[in-house]
Design a protein around this motif. Structure first.
Motif, PDB file in Angstrom:
ATOM      1  N   THR A  31      49.494  -6.274  -3.715  1.00 52.55           N
ATOM      2  CA  THR A  31      49.164  -5.501  -4.828  1.00 52.55           C
ATOM      3  C   THR A  31      50.241  -4.888  -5.785  1.00 52.55           C
ATOM      4  O   THR A  31      50.018  -5.245  -6.773  1.00 52.55           O
ATOM      5  N   VAL A  32      51.050  -4.558  -5.344  1.00 52.34           N
ATOM      6  CA  VAL A  32      52.343  -4.063  -6.009  1.00 52.34           C
ATOM      7  C   VAL A  32      52.775  -5.073  -6.891  1.00 52.34           C
ATOM      8  O   VAL A  32      53.215  -4.793  -8.153  1.00 52.34           O
ATOM      9  N   ARG A  38      51.366  -7.767 -14.117  1.00 52.12           N
ATOM     10  CA  ARG A  38      50.649  -7.387 -15.266  1.00 52.12           C
ATOM     11  C   ARG A  38      51.379  -6.467 -15.989  1.00 52.12           C
ATOM     12  O   ARG A  38      51.213  -6.771 -17.384  1.00 52.12           O
ATOM     13  N   ALA A  39      52.370  -5.513 -15.693  1.00 50.95           N
ATOM     14  CA  ALA A  39      53.302  -4.786 -16.349  1.00 50.95           C
ATOM     15  C   ALA A  39      54.275  -5.496 -17.144  1.00 50.95           C
ATOM     16  O   ALA A  39      54.739  -4.946 -18.188  1.00 50.95           O
ATOM     17  N   THR A  47      50.501   3.120 -20.952  1.00 49.02           N
ATOM     18  CA  THR A  47      50.248   3.980 -19.665  1.00 49.02           C
ATOM     19  C   THR A  47      49.987   3.227 -18.382  1.00 49.02           C
ATOM     20  O   THR A  47      50.429   3.771 -17.510  1.00 49.02           O
ATOM     21  N   GLN A  48      49.331   2.129 -18.652  1.00 46.60           N
ATOM     22  CA  GLN A  48      48.978   1.145 -17.337  1.00 46.60           C
ATOM     23  C   GLN A  48      50.304   0.999 -16.719  1.00 46.60           C
ATOM     24  O   GLN A  48      50.567   0.785 -15.595  1.00 46.60           O
ATOM     25  N   ARG A  49      51.169   0.459 -17.504  1.00 42.31           N
ATOM     26  CA  ARG A  49      52.604  -0.087 -17.206  1.00 42.31           C
ATOM     27  C   ARG A  49      53.234   1.113 -16.301  1.00 42.31           C
ATOM     28  O   ARG A  49      53.903   0.626 -15.233  1.00 42.31           O
ATOM     29  N   ALA A  50      53.217   2.112 -16.898  1.00 41.87           N
ATOM     30  CA  ALA A  50      54.006   3.172 -15.989  1.00 41.87           C
ATOM     31  C   ALA A  50      53.317   3.600 -14.783  1.00 41.87           C
ATOM     32  O   ALA A  50      53.935   3.837 -13.670  1.00 41.87           O
ATOM     33  N   ILE A 115      58.458 -11.148  -7.030  1.00 44.29           N
ATOM     34  CA  ILE A 115      57.109 -10.959  -7.452  1.00 44.29           C
ATOM     35  C   ILE A 115      56.024 -11.955  -6.842  1.00 44.29           C
ATOM     36  O   ILE A 115      54.954 -11.701  -6.235  1.00 44.29           O
ATOM     37  N   GLU A 116      56.618 -13.025  -7.025  1.00 41.94           N
ATOM     38  CA  GLU A 116      55.845 -14.357  -6.723  1.00 41.94           C
ATOM     39  C   GLU A 116      55.674 -14.697  -5.343  1.00 41.94           C
ATOM     40  O   GLU A 116      54.739 -15.035  -4.730  1.00 41.94           O
ATOM     41  N   ALA A 117      56.756 -14.178  -4.441  1.00 40.39           N
ATOM     42  CA  ALA A 117      56.752 -14.504  -2.886  1.00 40.39           C
ATOM     43  C   ALA A 117      55.623 -13.501  -2.406  1.00 40.39           C
ATOM     44  O   ALA A 117      54.952 -13.735  -1.508  1.00 40.39           O
TER      45      ALA A 117
END
Length: 216
Positions: A31-32, A38-39, A47-50, A115-117
């Motif tokens: 999820t992280v 997405r960020a 705001t979502q990125r933060a 991230i991909e892993a």
């Protein structure tokens, strides 16, 4: 540009921690990772990125405690080793103000390899003899997405206000897997489509900007 020896070591540490992490921790890390990807999108709201670059330590602790049959301290170490490899740092709460959280500073770019892993690690191979074995391999090696374990694995949209107005029992919409869609209430759908979603597109029979027949 090539990776520095420190970056290579961090990635290796992160991959090792991910491999050892129990399924519930893998779900959290996936999820992280999904949020971080997405960020990285230039179109992501600031705001979502933060929000995506911050994670409460309480959330990590809860996921660790839910890992049945796994030593909690070891599971927490795997989770935090991976977060550190991504570039997160633990910010401790000061006195009674706030809560401890993991923060990825805006000038740090997490390794895309990790991230991909993590995103791939949330899938498993089905095994007819043991559906609970996390990375089981079938005779044909078919990859399937892991099934949801708790409500925290879903995106949730509360429809209580709508249900009450229609004289119906309270209701919710659940979407799985989490973070792969955006649930928007009916009264907010046009504003969402105009400002965040399909704002520059014209779908459906109306042809008016922001009115998207695909929005449910």
């Amino acid at each position: 540009l090539g990776k520095s020896s420190d970056q290579t070591a961090d990635i290796a540490t992160g991959e090792a921690a991910l491999a050892m992490a129990p399924p519930d921790v893998k779900k959290l890390l996936a999820t992280v990772a999904t949020n971080l990807k997405r960020a990285l999108d230039p179109g992501c709201d600031a705001t979502q990125r933060a929000k995506f670059r911050c994670l409460k330590d309480d959330a990590v602790q809860r996921r660790v405690q839910s890992s049945a049959g796994t030593d909690a301290s070891a599971a927490y170490e795997y989770a935090t080793d991976f977060l550190k490899a991504l570039g997160f740092k633990l910010v401790s709460a000061e006195g009674d103000v706030g809560t401890s959280h993991w923060q990825l500073l805006s000038d740090i770019e997490p390794p895309l390899q990790l991230i991909e892993a993590a995103m791939k690690a949330d899938c498993t191979r089905s095994d007819a003899s043991s559906s609970s074995q996390y990375n089981a391999v079938t005779s044909v090696g078919t990859r399937v997405c892991s099934s949801p374990q708790t409500l925290s694995d879903f995106d949730v949209l509360d429809l209580s206000s709508l249900s009450v107005s229609l004289g119906l029992p309270p209701a919710q919409i659940l979407a799985y897997p989490k973070n792969y869609c955006q649930l928007v209430s009916s009264e907010e759908s046009v504003a969402w489509a105009t400002q965040q979603g399909s704002g520059r597109r014209r779908w459906g029979s109306h042809g008016r900007r922001g009115e998207d027949d695909r929005v449910m």
